[in-house]
Design a protein around this motif. Sequence first.
Motif, mmCIF file in Angstrom:
data_model
loop_
_atom_site.group_PDB
_atom_site.id
_atom_site.type_symbol
_atom_site.label_atom_id
_atom_site.label_comp_id
_atom_site.label_asym_id
_atom_site.label_seq_id
_atom_site.Cartn_x
_atom_site.Cartn_y
_atom_site.Cartn_z
ATOM 1 N N THR A 42 1.449 -2.264 12.502
ATOM 2 C CA THR A 42 1.136 -1.699 11.188
ATOM 3 C C THR A 42 2.103 -2.316 10.156
ATOM 4 O O THR A 42 2.949 -3.136 10.502
ATOM 5 N N ASP A 43 1.965 -1.903 8.893
ATOM 6 C CA ASP A 43 2.744 -2.530 7.824
ATOM 7 C C ASP A 43 4.252 -2.386 8.043
ATOM 8 O O ASP A 43 4.726 -1.328 8.445
ATOM 9 N N ASN A 44 4.982 -3.436 7.760
ATOM 10 C CA ASN A 44 6.440 -3.418 7.946
ATOM 11 C C ASN A 44 7.080 -4.557 7.155
ATOM 12 O O ASN A 44 6.395 -5.500 6.750
ATOM 13 N N CYS A 52 0.834 -1.205 0.000
ATOM 14 C CA CYS A 52 0.000 0.000 0.000
ATOM 15 C C CYS A 52 0.867 1.253 0.000
ATOM 16 O O CYS A 52 1.556 1.526 -0.967
ATOM 17 N N ASP A 53 0.868 1.983 1.094
ATOM 18 C CA ASP A 53 1.557 3.276 1.114
ATOM 19 C C ASP A 53 2.763 3.285 2.049
ATOM 20 O O ASP A 53 3.185 4.331 2.519
ATOM 21 N N GLU A 54 3.280 2.102 2.357
ATOM 22 C CA GLU A 54 4.476 2.025 3.174
ATOM 23 C C GLU A 54 5.500 1.121 2.502
ATOM 24 O O GLU A 54 5.171 0.016 2.088
ATOM 25 N N THR A 55 6.742 1.609 2.384
ATOM 26 C CA THR A 55 7.818 0.762 1.873
ATOM 27 C C THR A 55 8.546 0.207 3.086
ATOM 28 O O THR A 55 9.145 0.973 3.846
ATOM 29 N N ASP A 58 -6.394 13.913 11.139
ATOM 30 C CA ASP A 58 -5.726 13.430 9.933
ATOM 31 C C ASP A 58 -5.644 11.906 9.883
ATOM 32 O O ASP A 58 -5.866 11.218 10.874
ATOM 33 N N TYR A 59 -5.260 11.386 8.694
ATOM 34 C CA TYR A 59 -4.989 9.968 8.479
ATOM 35 C C TYR A 59 -3.547 9.676 8.898
ATOM 36 O O TYR A 59 -2.673 10.495 8.655
ATOM 37 N N PRO A 60 -3.206 8.513 9.473
ATOM 38 C CA PRO A 60 -4.127 7.459 9.898
ATOM 39 C C PRO A 60 -4.834 7.836 11.198
ATOM 40 O O PRO A 60 -4.221 8.343 12.133
HETATM 41 MG MG MG Z 1 -0.578 1.611 5.823
#
Ligand code: MG
Length: 347
Positions: A303-305, A10-13, A176-178
């Motif tokens: 969260t994403d990692n 998604c929006d995390e590298t 704001d997001y998140p």
């Molecule tokens: Mg994310």
Amino acid sequence: MLILGIETSCDETGVALYDSENGLLAHALFSQIHMHADYGGVVPELASRDHVRKLLPLCDQVLADAGKVRGDIGGIAYTAGPGLVGALMVGGSVAHALGFALGVPVLGVHHMEGHLLAPMLEDNPPAFPFVALLVSGGHTQLVLVKGIGEYEMLGESVDDAAGEAFDKTAKMLGLDYPGGPRVAALAEKGTPGRYRFPRPMTDRPGLDFSFSGLKTFTLNTVTAAESAGGLDEQTRADIALAFEAAVVDTLTIKCRRALEQTGCKRLVIAGGVSANKRLRAGLEKMTEKLRAGVFYARPEFCTDNGAMIAYAGCQRMKAGQQDGDRIVAVPRWPMNTLPPVGEPRAN
Ligand code: MG
Ligand code: ATP
Ligand code: FE
């Protein structure tokens, strides 16, 4: 075996190095949140392009942090889905290109299996079998986990995911997001009991969830407060608290049911919402009464990692699984279709 893990769903590298003998050696994350902020959501094409920019520098960074070189890598794991197809293709392309160049195996990993196994990166990891609550931006699921790849779906959201409900509530409250962490922080200042939100689908048997009604309830509460001229800071905090308490209660009730129904004594929570302190506290209290235990990852691995992808990939690659020549990118991919870790995969 040293595994390079790559997450770009998604929006995390996210990139990490996991060693089967010595555990996690290094990890790095770049979040694109600021890039998408002006658009009110993730713009897929911008996400893909930014993964292209960040991925190789992050790979070099984790290698340097771990004191390793590319030649030390013994296998590469990347997120193959679910997620944004363009973003997934970037991770898959880099993984396959590197794997080809280095002559090492490559494996596409399921993003939610990554989340699910992230608590295994901590001290005192849970033993199988356990009940897992996956609560993230796109998923709310209860799963009976008998082993890696042995997943029995017990229940899931029939509409919005819990994380999505947090994000939408945040928006209504001008945050704001998140939204999750921001709603939680605002709720700290809330007055308990000023508002009471419903606990959806807890009055009937079953392990499914529904969070879209809660979102409407928030909207109605915000609108009513606004038209009464009183959407002040305290009221916003009171609404945040009432919303958070309702989500936590609902998740806790269903988790208790799942533990009772399966007879499991271990509950694992994973995904972004599992970082929520009130949820952790609620589940600790509930499991204590059942003489059961609750397991979760450190907040940055909720969260994403990349670490969770490296870990999940390592477990499957140790068992001999690997991709063929083709990059795997599966935008929609039910987790219970995965093979058990011991079985070779056909792709
Ligand atoms: Mg994310
Ligand atoms: P999926 O994993 O389902 O594809 P995702 O990758 O977008 O979705 P994650 O990165 O696991 O989801 O988690 C992000 C979600 O977690 C967001 O909805 C965010 O608001 C929520 N979240 C993060 N921290 C907290 C917190 N402390 N309390 C509540 N929600 C949180
Ligand atoms: Fe995720």
